[in-house]
Design an enzyme around this catalytic site. Structure first.
Site, PDB file in Angstrom:
ATOM      1  N   ASP A 187       1.067  -1.186   0.010  1.00  0.00           N
ATOM      2  CA  ASP A 187      -0.143  -0.065  -0.043  1.00  0.00           C
ATOM      3  C   ASP A 187       0.828   1.415   0.019  1.00  0.00           C
ATOM      4  O   ASP A 187       1.575   1.382   1.002  1.00  0.00           O
ATOM      5  CB  ASP A 187      -0.817  -0.087   1.236  1.00  0.00           C
ATOM      6  CG  ASP A 187      -1.799   1.173   1.196  1.00  0.00           C
ATOM      7  OD1 ASP A 187      -2.673   1.353   0.452  1.00  0.00           O
ATOM      8  OD2 ASP A 187      -1.505   2.062   2.288  1.00  0.00           O
ATOM      9  N   GLU A 245      -1.398  -1.445  -5.805  1.00  0.00           N
ATOM     10  CA  GLU A 245      -2.681  -0.722  -6.297  1.00  0.00           C
ATOM     11  C   GLU A 245      -2.226   0.252  -7.501  1.00  0.00           C
ATOM     12  O   GLU A 245      -1.104   0.783  -7.536  1.00  0.00           O
ATOM     13  CB  GLU A 245      -3.206  -0.094  -5.181  1.00  0.00           C
ATOM     14  CG  GLU A 245      -4.687   0.696  -5.378  1.00  0.00           C
ATOM     15  CD  GLU A 245      -5.337   1.196  -4.323  1.00  0.00           C
ATOM     16  OE1 GLU A 245      -6.674   1.350  -4.323  1.00  0.00           O
ATOM     17  OE2 GLU A 245      -4.575   1.273  -3.509  1.00  0.00           O
ATOM     18  N   ASP A 268      -3.139   1.962   6.780  1.00  0.00           N
ATOM     19  CA  ASP A 268      -2.303   1.300   5.712  1.00  0.00           C
ATOM     20  C   ASP A 268      -2.117  -0.158   5.818  1.00  0.00           C
ATOM     21  O   ASP A 268      -2.055  -0.653   4.872  1.00  0.00           O
ATOM     22  CB  ASP A 268      -0.980   2.005   5.833  1.00  0.00           C
ATOM     23  CG  ASP A 268      -1.419   3.708   5.748  1.00  0.00           C
ATOM     24  OD1 ASP A 268      -2.233   3.932   5.048  1.00  0.00           O
ATOM     25  OD2 ASP A 268      -0.515   4.354   6.184  1.00  0.00           O
TER      26      ASP A 268
END
Length: 404
Positions: A192, A280, A361
């Site tokens: 992340d 991502e 996170d």
């Protein structure tokens, strides 16, 4: 003979004063040819005239050398001029392919003319350069001293000679390199990316690592502001202003080098420690238009992900990108309960279904790992969610997660 992958190897070069003058002349002529080729293509496009690539090259290179206005083009190696014309052709073709949809990715704009300020470069193919022992021979420039920090893996197919705004010169070789696969391992990881921490890495073995955000531009901001104030006080066109401009460029170069060093080392470590890495697919261009623009660009997420993919291809690993609309910050990684979007100020929260306190996170990194199909977890009803199954049901619309 070229290897399996085309990569660039870049080295610092130390030209003599006379070679610097020859390089400056080559940079200027290549810039003129590039701009002339763009202008000729724009004129033909506006007039509805179809020009072949060879005709454009004949007009802006062959005929221009014989014209009384530009006889100085003959003082530069023709290969540098031809490659500048080819670069203009490629820029125009990329623009048309982007408009028609043949080029993937975000749409690019019309090619712009090159300026005499900033980064300068010329590109030479095999008939324009040669390696004479430890020196690089460039046509009509001479033997350039190269600081060989590592050996070339194969014979280079082309070289780009670059002069940065701070005055440093580099030679960037295009070479072929065979992949060097690493031994397979069982560990996978979800990453992340954010601003509070540069990256939070959740491994399939249950470990969570938070990588601090170095914020190199923010750290150098006071030095940069001082250098820019000094530059603004210098008279335009003076030698002192040129020196002050180089000092500003030097501060920017140090920031850029430190950021690149951090990205390379972290990307290589993650590739070595994990068989598959999931990240991502953030819209960095969109986030760069928000109030967090300076911090987003300082972090350099897009460059880091590109380095991850390059090193994965080199070492036989895999990088998986999940969609940016996956609700990774809305789901509890322990029970899969979804309680909606949360403001960026909330860095930790307790799941209303199972009561587990989740770090924002770390929870998102675990959900990225699941979304990529690299982990197995439990849903809110106690049933298993198999790898590859989406995080949320199809009827639920994902909400884009924030930058932090």
């Amino acid at each position: 003979m070229l290897g399996g992958m085309l990569v660039r190897y870049r080295y610092r070069i130390d030209p003599t004063p006379s070679q610097r003058q020859a390089l400056a002349r080559a940079f200027g002529c290549a810039r003129v040819i590039y701009n002339d080729a763009l202008a000729e293509r724009q004129r033909a496009f506006a007039a509805g005239e179809k020009l072949s690539d060879s005709e454009v090259q004949r007009r802006v290179v062959t005929l221009a050398k014989k014209s009384p206005e530009r006889p100085w083009l003959a003082e530069v190696a023709s290969v540098a001029l031809v490659q500048a014309c080819q670069d203009a052709r490629r820029a125009y073709r990329n623009w048309f392919d982007s408009r028609s949809g043949r080029r993937k990715g975000r749409r690019i704009g019309q090619p712009r003319f090159r300026t005499k300020h900033g980064r300068q470069s010329i590109r030479l193919t095999r008939n324009g350069f040669a390696l004479h022992g430890a020196k690089l021979y460039a046509a009509k420039i001479g033997d350039l001293r190269v600081r060989w920090s590592r050996a070339l893996p194969s014979v280079p197919s082309s070289v780009t000679v670059i002069r940065e705004p701070d005055g440093r010169c580099y030679a960037s070789f295009v070479v072929g390199r065979d992949p060097t696969p690493l031994p397979p391992i069982a560990r996978t990881a979800g990453i992340d990316l954010g601003l509070a921490s540069f990256a939070v890495v959740a491994g399939s073995d249950g470990t969570v690592e938070a990588v601090a955000n170095p914020r190199y531009l923010r750290t150098a901001q006071r030095r940069l502001a001082r250098a820019q104030r000094t530059l603004s006080r210098k008279q335009k066109g003076s030698a002192n202003r040129a020196k002050a401009r180089m000092r500003v460029a030097t501060v920017h170069r140090k920031v850029r080098d430190r950021r690149a060093d951090h990205h390379h080392k972290l990307a290589l470590r993650l590739i070595r420690e994990n068989q598959v890495v999931a990240v991502e697919d953030l819209c960095v261009a969109g986030l760069g238009r928000t109030r967090l623009a300076k911090s987003v660009h300082d972090a350099g997420w897009a460059t880091f992900v590109r380095l991850l993919e390059d090193k994965a291809a080199q070492h036989g690993r895999r990088v998986v990108r999940i969609g940016r609309w996956e609700p990774t910050s809305q789901l509890c990684s322990a029970c899969r309960h979804r309680d909606g979007p949360k403001p960026l100020g909330i860095r930790a929260w307790a799941c209303p279904a199972c009561g587990v306190v989740q770090d924002r996170d770390a929870n998102a990194a675990r959900n990225i790992l699941v979304a990529a199909g690299l982990a197995e977890t439990q849903n809110a009803c106690g049933g298993s969610v198999s790898p590859g199954q989406p995080l949320a049901v199809a009827s639920e619309a994902g909400t884009r997660r924030g930058a932090a």
